[in-house]
Design an enzyme around this catalytic site. Sequence first.
Site, PDB file in Angstrom:
ATOM      1  N   HIS A 111       4.266   5.308  -1.821  1.00 17.15           N
ATOM      2  CA  HIS A 111       4.943   4.134  -1.914  1.00 17.15           C
ATOM      3  C   HIS A 111       4.974   3.283  -1.243  1.00 17.15           C
ATOM      4  CE1 HIS A 111       8.600   2.292  -3.681  1.00 17.15           C
ATOM      5  NE2 HIS A 111       9.156   2.522  -2.443  1.00 17.15           N
TER       6      HIS A 111
ATOM      7  N   ASP B  17       3.083   7.586  -6.170  1.00 17.52           N
ATOM      8  CA  ASP B  17       4.252   6.889  -5.650  1.00 17.52           C
ATOM      9  C   ASP B  17       5.519   7.749  -6.473  1.00 17.52           C
ATOM     10  OD1 ASP B  17       6.427   5.691  -5.075  1.00 17.52           O
ATOM     11  OD2 ASP B  17       5.722   3.640  -5.905  1.00 17.52           O
TER      12      ASP B  17
ATOM     13  N   SER C 229       9.762  -2.017  -5.256  1.00 14.70           N
ATOM     14  CA  SER C 229      10.887  -0.751  -4.883  1.00 14.70           C
ATOM     15  C   SER C 229      12.230  -1.354  -5.683  1.00 14.70           C
ATOM     16  CB  SER C 229      10.707  -0.395  -3.680  1.00 14.70           C
ATOM     17  OG  SER C 229      11.421   0.771  -3.246  1.00 14.70           O
TER      18      SER C 229
END
Length: 262
Positions: free
Chosen positions: A206, A192, A125
Amino acid sequence: MNNRPIRLLTSGRAGLGAGALITAVVLLIALGAVWTPVAFADGCPDAEVTFARGTGEPPGIGRVGQAFVDSLRQQTGMEIGVYPVNYAASRLQLHGGDGANDAISHIKSMASSCPNTKLVLGGYSQGATVIDIVAGVPLGSISFGSPLPAAYADNVAAVAVFGNPSNRAGGSLSSLSPLFGSKAIDLCNPTDPICHVGPGNEFSGHIDGYIPTYTTQAASFVVQRLRAGSVPHLPGSVPQLPGSVLQMPGTAAPAPESLHGR
């Protein structure tokens, strides 16, 4: 800035987004993390993973990072050290450059103190953005920091990132990095919203969509790189540009949107 090698094991969760995505992801992900230092006899493991956690996580490498390291250990049987990138993984995402500087400082330190240790870089991320900076991936028209000097590129055996926001902004690390293109795997769960543009996106893609399928796949890719037998060089010479692309290991459904070699 930490210049001494530190090997840690961690667990936790992280997320990243923009605007409304940020708040939702942080609320869903923010959990506590506990890490424990691991000592090696000579201070130098066979390989070491430098991993950057995602938004809102406590210091450590996060849940995705821990699953990746665990799988790497299981598949190699090697002594795997861990260095958690030291940066403020805040919602405003203003400290990616700080994280990149910390990672670069640590890589340089390891090249000097443990030249035979094979280095692996990783991030999830917002942490993937940190590794993008280290790898010299352009992030639009904004400069967030300087990449790792090319003289140290051969010390890095492999790179693995998950849920990388740059995929929405222009491309993957594996396709854009001049230093680590063929050494990198950039995995995006096709549900995601942080890295994937299109229908079917859910926050769960995600938050919960990378363990164990994608972390195992990334570890399998890294194992190939670690077993390739490349010998780290002392910084100073210009490394050879990345060459052939390794074939990706197979995975169970749902198949990840792998951006390696694209």
